[in-house]
Design a protein around this motif. Structure first.
Motif, PDB file in Angstrom:
ATOM      1  N   LEU A 211       0.848  -1.204   0.000  1.00  0.00           N
ATOM      2  CA  LEU A 211       0.000   0.000   0.000  1.00  0.00           C
ATOM      3  C   LEU A 211       0.880   1.249   0.000  1.00  0.00           C
ATOM      4  CD1 LEU A 211      -2.687   1.515   0.209  1.00  0.00           C
ATOM      5  CD2 LEU A 211      -2.615   1.175   2.700  1.00  0.00           C
ATOM      6  N   GLU A 212       1.886   1.232   0.878  1.00  0.00           N
ATOM      7  CA  GLU A 212       2.786   2.390   0.964  1.00  0.00           C
ATOM      8  C   GLU A 212       3.515   2.601  -0.369  1.00  0.00           C
ATOM      9  OE1 GLU A 212       5.646   2.211   4.216  1.00  0.00           O
ATOM     10  OE2 GLU A 212       5.312   4.380   4.453  1.00  0.00           O
ATOM     11  N   LYS A 213       3.963   1.512  -0.932  1.00  0.00           N
ATOM     12  CA  LYS A 213       4.679   1.572  -2.203  1.00  0.00           C
ATOM     13  C   LYS A 213       3.778   2.183  -3.286  1.00  0.00           C
ATOM     14  CE  LYS A 213       7.550  -1.593  -4.796  1.00  0.00           C
ATOM     15  NZ  LYS A 213       6.824  -2.648  -5.556  1.00  0.00           N
ATOM     16  N   ALA A 214       2.545   1.745  -3.337  1.00  0.00           N
ATOM     17  CA  ALA A 214       1.616   2.256  -4.356  1.00  0.00           C
ATOM     18  C   ALA A 214       1.356   3.750  -4.148  1.00  0.00           C
ATOM     19  CB  ALA A 214       0.306   1.469  -4.311  1.00  0.00           C
ATOM     20  N   ILE A 215       1.206   4.152  -2.889  1.00  0.00           N
ATOM     21  CA  ILE A 215       0.964   5.574  -2.605  1.00  0.00           C
ATOM     22  C   ILE A 215       2.169   6.393  -3.056  1.00  0.00           C
ATOM     23  CG2 ILE A 215       0.653   7.296  -0.766  1.00  0.00           C
ATOM     24  CD1 ILE A 215      -0.804   5.032   0.853  1.00  0.00           C
ATOM     25  N   LEU A 216       3.358   5.903  -2.741  1.00  0.00           N
ATOM     26  CA  LEU A 216       4.570   6.652  -3.092  1.00  0.00           C
ATOM     27  C   LEU A 216       4.782   6.678  -4.607  1.00  0.00           C
ATOM     28  CD1 LEU A 216       6.913   5.462  -0.199  1.00  0.00           C
ATOM     29  CD2 LEU A 216       5.808   7.715  -0.468  1.00  0.00           C
ATOM     30  N   MET A 218       2.432   6.438  -7.018  1.00  0.00           N
ATOM     31  CA  MET A 218       1.434   7.277  -7.701  1.00  0.00           C
ATOM     32  C   MET A 218       1.500   8.717  -7.224  1.00  0.00           C
ATOM     33  SD  MET A 218      -1.948   4.943  -8.125  1.00  0.00           S
ATOM     34  CE  MET A 218      -1.685   3.939  -6.698  1.00  0.00           C
ATOM     35  N   GLY A 219       1.984   8.896  -6.015  1.00  0.00           N
ATOM     36  CA  GLY A 219       2.008  10.220  -5.408  1.00  0.00           C
ATOM     37  C   GLY A 219       0.811  10.382  -4.492  1.00  0.00           C
ATOM     38  N   GLU A 220       1.098  10.814  -3.275  1.00  0.00           N
ATOM     39  CA  GLU A 220       0.048  10.998  -2.269  1.00  0.00           C
ATOM     40  C   GLU A 220      -1.047  11.939  -2.774  1.00  0.00           C
ATOM     41  OE1 GLU A 220       1.888  12.226   1.379  1.00  0.00           O
ATOM     42  OE2 GLU A 220      -0.022  12.474   2.417  1.00  0.00           O
ATOM     43  N   ASP A 221      -0.660  12.865  -3.636  1.00  0.00           N
ATOM     44  CA  ASP A 221      -1.617  13.858  -4.146  1.00  0.00           C
ATOM     45  C   ASP A 221      -2.564  13.286  -5.193  1.00  0.00           C
ATOM     46  OD1 ASP A 221       0.552  13.450  -5.785  1.00  0.00           O
ATOM     47  OD2 ASP A 221       0.726  15.541  -6.431  1.00  0.00           O
ATOM     48  N   ILE A 248      -1.139  -1.595   7.951  1.00  0.00           N
ATOM     49  CA  ILE A 248      -2.049  -0.837   7.082  1.00  0.00           C
ATOM     50  C   ILE A 248      -2.507   0.428   7.798  1.00  0.00           C
ATOM     51  CG2 ILE A 248      -4.411  -0.820   6.114  1.00  0.00           C
ATOM     52  CD1 ILE A 248      -2.662  -2.417   4.295  1.00  0.00           C
ATOM     53  N   GLN A 249      -2.852   0.297   9.076  1.00  0.00           N
ATOM     54  CA  GLN A 249      -3.329   1.455   9.837  1.00  0.00           C
ATOM     55  C   GLN A 249      -2.222   2.515   9.938  1.00  0.00           C
ATOM     56  OE1 GLN A 249      -6.707   1.829  11.272  1.00  0.00           O
ATOM     57  NE2 GLN A 249      -5.868   3.893  11.073  1.00  0.00           N
ATOM     58  N   ARG A 250      -0.992   2.050  10.185  1.00  0.00           N
ATOM     59  CA  ARG A 250       0.139   2.995  10.265  1.00  0.00           C
ATOM     60  C   ARG A 250       0.264   3.770   8.953  1.00  0.00           C
ATOM     61  NH1 ARG A 250       4.960   3.702   8.223  1.00  0.00           N
ATOM     62  NH2 ARG A 250       5.047   1.732   7.084  1.00  0.00           N
ATOM     63  N   ILE A 251       0.148   3.081   7.840  1.00  0.00           N
ATOM     64  CA  ILE A 251       0.313   3.731   6.531  1.00  0.00           C
ATOM     65  C   ILE A 251      -0.846   4.720   6.284  1.00  0.00           C
ATOM     66  CG2 ILE A 251       0.385   3.298   4.037  1.00  0.00           C
ATOM     67  CD1 ILE A 251       1.710   0.496   4.861  1.00  0.00           C
ATOM     68  N   CYS A 252      -2.051   4.295   6.602  1.00  0.00           N
ATOM     69  CA  CYS A 252      -3.195   5.200   6.412  1.00  0.00           C
ATOM     70  C   CYS A 252      -3.069   6.432   7.300  1.00  0.00           C
ATOM     71  CB  CYS A 252      -4.509   4.470   6.695  1.00  0.00           C
ATOM     72  SG  CYS A 252      -4.901   3.234   5.438  1.00  0.00           S
ATOM     73  N   ASP A 253      -2.504   6.265   8.498  1.00  0.00           N
ATOM     74  CA  ASP A 253      -2.315   7.412   9.395  1.00  0.00           C
ATOM     75  C   ASP A 253      -1.233   8.350   8.872  1.00  0.00           C
ATOM     76  OD1 ASP A 253      -4.211   6.353  11.051  1.00  0.00           O
ATOM     77  OD2 ASP A 253      -2.808   5.559  12.541  1.00  0.00           O
ATOM     78  N   LYS A 254      -0.222   7.766   8.248  1.00  0.00           N
ATOM     79  CA  LYS A 254       0.930   8.558   7.819  1.00  0.00           C
ATOM     80  C   LYS A 254       0.611   9.426   6.600  1.00  0.00           C
ATOM     81  CE  LYS A 254       5.750   8.085   6.388  1.00  0.00           C
ATOM     82  NZ  LYS A 254       6.871   7.148   6.225  1.00  0.00           N
ATOM     83  N   TYR A 255      -0.129   8.855   5.659  1.00  0.00           N
ATOM     84  CA  TYR A 255      -0.418   9.578   4.423  1.00  0.00           C
ATOM     85  C   TYR A 255      -1.835  10.123   4.472  1.00  0.00           C
ATOM     86  CZ  TYR A 255       3.830   7.210   3.083  1.00  0.00           C
ATOM     87  OH  TYR A 255       5.122   6.752   3.055  1.00  0.00           O
ATOM     88  N   GLU A 256      -2.052  11.142   3.681  1.00  0.00           N
ATOM     89  CA  GLU A 256      -3.362  11.778   3.695  1.00  0.00           C
ATOM     90  C   GLU A 256      -4.288  11.040   2.718  1.00  0.00           C
ATOM     91  OE1 GLU A 256      -3.521  15.782   2.202  1.00  0.00           O
ATOM     92  OE2 GLU A 256      -4.834  16.410   3.842  1.00  0.00           O
ATOM     93  N   ILE A 257      -4.762   9.884   3.144  1.00  0.00           N
ATOM     94  CA  ILE A 257      -5.752   9.162   2.346  1.00  0.00           C
ATOM     95  C   ILE A 257      -6.838   8.641   3.280  1.00  0.00           C
ATOM     96  CG2 ILE A 257      -4.063   8.443   0.571  1.00  0.00           C
ATOM     97  CD1 ILE A 257      -4.338   5.591   1.810  1.00  0.00           C
TER      98      ILE A 257
END
Ligand code: PXG
Length: 462
Positions: A211-216, A218-221, A248-257
């Motif tokens: 999940l983190e890899k995909a966010i990074l 594609m870009g958090e924005d 998963i919860q840590r990643i969702c907390d870290k990024y604005e999604i």
């Protein structure tokens, strides 16, 4: 149960069904050649077919009849509501009593600050709502580019264009031009089939970090939300390793999604708490509910939004809604269902008594030569079938062939247990008694035995 025969002979019903009824998820011609089993009535956990034969429904319909069949209270509430106000909408500055009462009750039951309810008629509709809603949310916040929703392969989120796109079922994506744009799928936390040599804990972390890899990448924005079932249901009752959800919860907390938790199966007691999010300690921004909300007695579903999400959406006009959003009869039936779940301590009983009993009995099937893995959370369980326990090998035939054979033996022995590929799954009504659990296990073991005999004959098991 006494038999009622106020219907045509079974063969005639089957012929008419084959001639005019198109079944969901079915090969029509194959089914027509065989004839569909006609279900005429039900009580508790037991279905009765048109021949008067009793069947133990270890799937609670389609994972939904949580309080069991035949509760007259729901029929009475529906009749009363139909007489008083069978229909009215809530589109144009009106509302009605059942929808108000149900919204308030759901706000009380739902975890955290999930306090705002948007209704639909099915889980698929509610997930369509979620997709439009999260994109509208980010557009309102001045970030219209944040519209990608990340989901998982082998997830199930419905059968509409958005639902099936959010889902990760390859068979569904192969038909009708799916997925729609801006949906991205990562791998599922299915250690048994995909974990290889990794230990489950390590595998859980690795899959969560996709999940983190995909966010990074594609870009958090660009990423609006992540959607997932707490325990994958239609995918085969896949229980993630313990390490998965905290990461998963840590990643969702870290990024604005936003985190959308699809509670369509896990909600309303299935996992031993009101919501799967509570069992797995997840903090969603939005949950999807359906099925157990009315125990399947009426079609109703909803998205429940956090205070913050609602605040953003409430500041604009969300151009979205269904004729049957908050249908008064369905809402009244759902309320009565929640009353029964609560007053009869059904969820507590699953958590503390019948759930642990089922777990012990279900896990006892692990000694069967065909069973490679046993999983169970609350009252949803699965068995992975294998020709070789040590290597977790698949069968030397198309995936699902063996599962289907086992399912046929269940069906012939009056047990409804589904197969997903070569996994057997159960999700019985939450009111199942210990004696009924014994019957379930007895029939499941018999079906496994008969499957084993058949596989040996066919050379698929050595
Ligand atoms: N989300 C989840 C997690 C579901 O399990 C839906 C959404 C869609 O709900 P509706 O009400 O639109 O069907 C579901 C539905 C199966 C099976 O064979 C599972 C479902 C539906 C039909 C069949 O396991 N789940």
């Amino acid at each position: 149960m006494e038999m009622i025969t106020n219907h045509m002979p079974t063969a005639e019903l089957q012929a008419l069904d084959a001639a005019h009824h198109v079944h969901p998820f079915s090969h029509q011609d194959e089914l027509a050649a065989k004839g569909a089993r006609v279900i005429t009535r039900a009580k508790g956990v037991t279905l009765v077919d048109s021949e008067g034969i009793e069947i133990l429904d270890a799937m609670a319909g389609l994972w939904c009849v949580n309080i069991g069949y035949g509760r007259e209270e729901l029929a009475e509430v529906a009749a009363r509501q139909m007489k008083e106000l069978p229909y009215y909408n809530t589109f144009f500055q009106t509302t009605h009593v059942p929808v108000i009462a149900l919204s308030a009750k759901l706000a009380e039951l739902a975890p955290g600050d999930l306090n705002h309810v948007f209704f639909g008629g099915s889980g698929s509709e509610a997930n369509d709502t979620n997709l439009r809603l999260v994109r509208t949310y980010w557009a309102q916040k001045g970030k219209p580019e944040k519209k990608v929703v990340i989901s998982r392969h082998n997830a199930y989120h419905g059968s509409t264009m958005a639902g099936a796109s959010l889902g990760g079922m390859s068979g569904m994506h192969a038909q009708g031009g799916l997925p729609i744009p801006d949906i991205h799928h990562i791998n599922q936390p299915n250690w048994y089939t995909e974990g290889g040599d990794m230990d489950p804990a390590e595998f859980g972390i690795k899959r969560a970090q996709e999940l983190e890899k995909a966010i990074l990448e594609m870009g958090e924005d660009r990423v609006a939300a992540f959607i997932a079932e707490p325990v994958q249901g239609a995918g085969g009752v896949i229980v993630a390793p313990d390490t998965y959800w905290p990461e998963i919860q840590r990643i969702c907390d870290k990024y604005e999604i936003l985190l959308i938790v699809d509670e369509v199966i896990c909600g309303f007691g299935r996992t031993g708490n009101w919501f799967g999010s509570q069992t797995l300690n997840i903090r969603p921004d939005i949950i999807t509910i359906a099925k157990g909300l009315s125990s399947g007695y009426a079609p109703i579903a909803a998205s429940i939004l956090s205070d913050e999400v609602a605040e953003v959406i409430n500041a604009t006009e969300f151009n979205h809604g269904y004729t049957y959003s908050g249908h008064p009869v369905a809402a009244a039936v759902a309320l009565e269902n929640l009353r029964i779940l609560e007053e009869e301590n059904i969820i507590e009983t699953v958590r503390e008594d019948t759930g642990p009993y089922l777990k012990e009995k279900w896990e006892s099937l692990a000694d069967h030569p065909l069973v490679g893995e046993v999983k169970i959370v609350g009252m949803m369980g699965s068995l992975a079938l294998t020709p070789d326990k040590a290597t977790r090998a698949p069968f030397k035939t198309d995936p699902g062939t063996v599962g289907f054979k086992c399912r046929e033996h269940c069906f012939a022995n009056n047990l409804i247990m589904r197969h997903v590929g070569d996994r057997m799954v159960i999700s019985p009504p939450l009111v199942i008694t210990k004696a009924e659990i014994d019957t379930l296990i007895e029939r499941a073991r018999k079906a496994l035995d008969l499957t084993l005999v058949q596989l040996k004959k066919e050379g698929l098991f050595k």
